[in-house]
Design a protein around this motif. Structure first.
Motif, PDB file in Angstrom:
ATOM      1  N   ARG A 111       0.697  -1.194   0.036  1.00 40.48           N
ATOM      2  CA  ARG A 111       0.023   0.060   0.053  1.00 40.48           C
ATOM      3  C   ARG A 111       0.844   1.303   0.056  1.00 40.48           C
ATOM      4  O   ARG A 111       0.718   2.238  -0.705  1.00 40.48           O
ATOM      5  N   PHE A 112       2.094   1.234   0.702  1.00 43.83           N
ATOM      6  CA  PHE A 112       2.830   2.126   0.611  1.00 43.83           C
ATOM      7  C   PHE A 112       3.555   2.564  -0.612  1.00 43.83           C
ATOM      8  O   PHE A 112       3.159   3.661  -1.024  1.00 43.83           O
ATOM      9  N   TRP A 113       3.625   1.647  -1.501  1.00 48.25           N
ATOM     10  CA  TRP A 113       4.306   1.732  -2.608  1.00 48.25           C
ATOM     11  C   TRP A 113       3.238   2.146  -3.713  1.00 48.25           C
ATOM     12  O   TRP A 113       3.659   3.104  -4.663  1.00 48.25           O
ATOM     13  N   ASP A 114       2.181   1.804  -3.595  1.00 51.07           N
ATOM     14  CA  ASP A 114       0.993   2.238  -4.209  1.00 51.07           C
ATOM     15  C   ASP A 114       0.672   3.588  -4.118  1.00 51.07           C
ATOM     16  O   ASP A 114       0.585   4.220  -5.212  1.00 51.07           O
TER      17      ASP A 114
ATOM     18  N   ARG B 100      10.502   6.483  -6.850  1.00 51.75           N
ATOM     19  CA  ARG B 100      10.640   5.640  -6.048  1.00 51.75           C
ATOM     20  C   ARG B 100      11.981   5.629  -5.235  1.00 51.75           C
ATOM     21  O   ARG B 100      12.167   5.132  -3.983  1.00 51.75           O
ATOM     22  N   ASP B 101      13.082   5.888  -5.771  1.00 51.07           N
ATOM     23  CA  ASP B 101      14.174   6.501  -5.166  1.00 51.07           C
ATOM     24  C   ASP B 101      14.150   7.064  -3.912  1.00 51.07           C
ATOM     25  O   ASP B 101      14.639   7.106  -2.845  1.00 51.07           O
ATOM     26  N   ARG B 102      13.539   8.322  -4.371  1.00 49.41           N
ATOM     27  CA  ARG B 102      13.363   9.313  -3.320  1.00 49.41           C
ATOM     28  C   ARG B 102      12.602   8.777  -2.263  1.00 49.41           C
ATOM     29  O   ARG B 102      12.893   8.903  -0.996  1.00 49.41           O
ATOM     30  N   ALA B 103      11.454   7.949  -2.378  1.00 57.68           N
ATOM     31  CA  ALA B 103      10.814   7.602  -1.182  1.00 57.68           C
ATOM     32  C   ALA B 103      11.264   6.600  -0.648  1.00 57.68           C
ATOM     33  O   ALA B 103      11.371   6.329   0.582  1.00 57.68           O
ATOM     34  N   SER B 104      12.311   5.831  -1.216  1.00 54.46           N
ATOM     35  CA  SER B 104      12.886   4.754  -0.462  1.00 54.46           C
ATOM     36  C   SER B 104      14.142   5.432   0.527  1.00 54.46           C
ATOM     37  O   SER B 104      14.129   4.965   1.425  1.00 54.46           O
ATOM     38  N   ARG B 105      14.615   6.415   0.059  1.00 52.45           N
ATOM     39  CA  ARG B 105      15.531   7.441   0.953  1.00 52.45           C
ATOM     40  C   ARG B 105      14.709   7.611   2.109  1.00 52.45           C
ATOM     41  O   ARG B 105      15.192   7.881   3.476  1.00 52.45           O
ATOM     42  N   MET B 106      13.749   8.081   1.710  1.00 47.03           N
ATOM     43  CA  MET B 106      12.712   8.929   2.994  1.00 47.03           C
ATOM     44  C   MET B 106      12.316   7.846   3.921  1.00 47.03           C
ATOM     45  O   MET B 106      12.284   8.153   5.044  1.00 47.03           O
ATOM     46  N   LEU B 107      12.094   6.499   3.392  1.00 46.31           N
ATOM     47  CA  LEU B 107      11.746   5.611   4.531  1.00 46.31           C
ATOM     48  C   LEU B 107      12.925   4.985   5.048  1.00 46.31           C
ATOM     49  O   LEU B 107      12.691   4.946   6.408  1.00 46.31           O
ATOM     50  N   ASP B 108      14.283   5.452   4.529  1.00 39.65           N
ATOM     51  CA  ASP B 108      15.236   4.820   5.352  1.00 39.65           C
ATOM     52  C   ASP B 108      15.738   5.884   6.314  1.00 39.65           C
ATOM     53  O   ASP B 108      15.763   5.427   7.694  1.00 39.65           O
TER      54      ASP B 108
ATOM     55  N   ALA C 140       7.310   8.520   6.545  1.00 40.23           N
ATOM     56  CA  ALA C 140       7.755   8.764   5.294  1.00 40.23           C
ATOM     57  C   ALA C 140       6.837   9.445   4.384  1.00 40.23           C
ATOM     58  O   ALA C 140       6.836  10.631   3.903  1.00 40.23           O
ATOM     59  N   LEU C 141       5.398   8.869   4.409  1.00 46.46           N
ATOM     60  CA  LEU C 141       4.177   9.980   3.884  1.00 46.46           C
ATOM     61  C   LEU C 141       4.019  10.815   4.148  1.00 46.46           C
ATOM     62  O   LEU C 141       3.756  11.782   3.378  1.00 46.46           O
ATOM     63  N   SER C 142       4.193  11.315   5.610  1.00 46.08           N
ATOM     64  CA  SER C 142       3.873  12.393   6.136  1.00 46.08           C
ATOM     65  C   SER C 142       4.781  13.716   5.495  1.00 46.08           C
ATOM     66  O   SER C 142       4.540  14.791   5.479  1.00 46.08           O
ATOM     67  N   TRP C 143       6.086  13.421   5.060  1.00 45.89           N
ATOM     68  CA  TRP C 143       7.181  14.028   4.555  1.00 45.89           C
ATOM     69  C   TRP C 143       6.855  14.289   3.082  1.00 45.89           C
ATOM     70  O   TRP C 143       7.410  15.375   2.452  1.00 45.89           O
ATOM     71  N   MET C 144       6.014  13.455   2.332  1.00 45.11           N
ATOM     72  CA  MET C 144       6.006  13.732   1.016  1.00 45.11           C
ATOM     73  C   MET C 144       4.628  14.649   0.512  1.00 45.11           C
ATOM     74  O   MET C 144       3.925  15.041   1.036  1.00 45.11           O
ATOM     75  N   PRO C 145       5.057  15.372  -0.697  1.00 49.54           N
ATOM     76  CA  PRO C 145       4.211  16.225  -1.271  1.00 49.54           C
ATOM     77  C   PRO C 145       2.498  15.612  -1.260  1.00 49.54           C
ATOM     78  O   PRO C 145       2.632  14.521  -1.534  1.00 49.54           O
ATOM     79  N   ALA C 146       1.633  16.668  -1.064  1.00 52.12           N
ATOM     80  CA  ALA C 146       0.438  16.046  -1.359  1.00 52.12           C
ATOM     81  C   ALA C 146      -0.057  15.950  -2.748  1.00 52.12           C
ATOM     82  O   ALA C 146       0.320  16.441  -3.498  1.00 52.12           O
TER      83      ALA C 146
END
Length: 72
Positions: A26-29, A38-46, A66-72
């Protein structure tokens, strides 16, 4: 002090482990549907995992953090 029921504990852990893969999917969806790299999201998750591990995050869920840091 309460005693731990090993059978109940194993059942609970098994349920949570089974849910983990779907939760990550669901996170990756969300990442893909938001057109976030995805690379950016992976770094944010790390970083989220690191923050939680060092007590910096107020959330104990690295995916939610990580999702809270991502743009809406």
């Amino acid at each position: 002090m309460d005693t731990i029921n090993p059978a109940a504990l194993r059942e609970t852990v098994a349920e949570r482990v089974a849910e983990a893969a779907a939760y990550e999917d669901r996170f990756w969806d969300i990442v893909d549907n938001s057109h976030i790299d995805r690379d950016r999201a992976s770094r944010m998750l790390d970083v989220a995992v690191e923050w939680i591990g060092t007590g910096r995050g107020h959330v104990v869920d690295p995916y939610a953090l990580a999702l809270s840091w991502m743009p809406a």
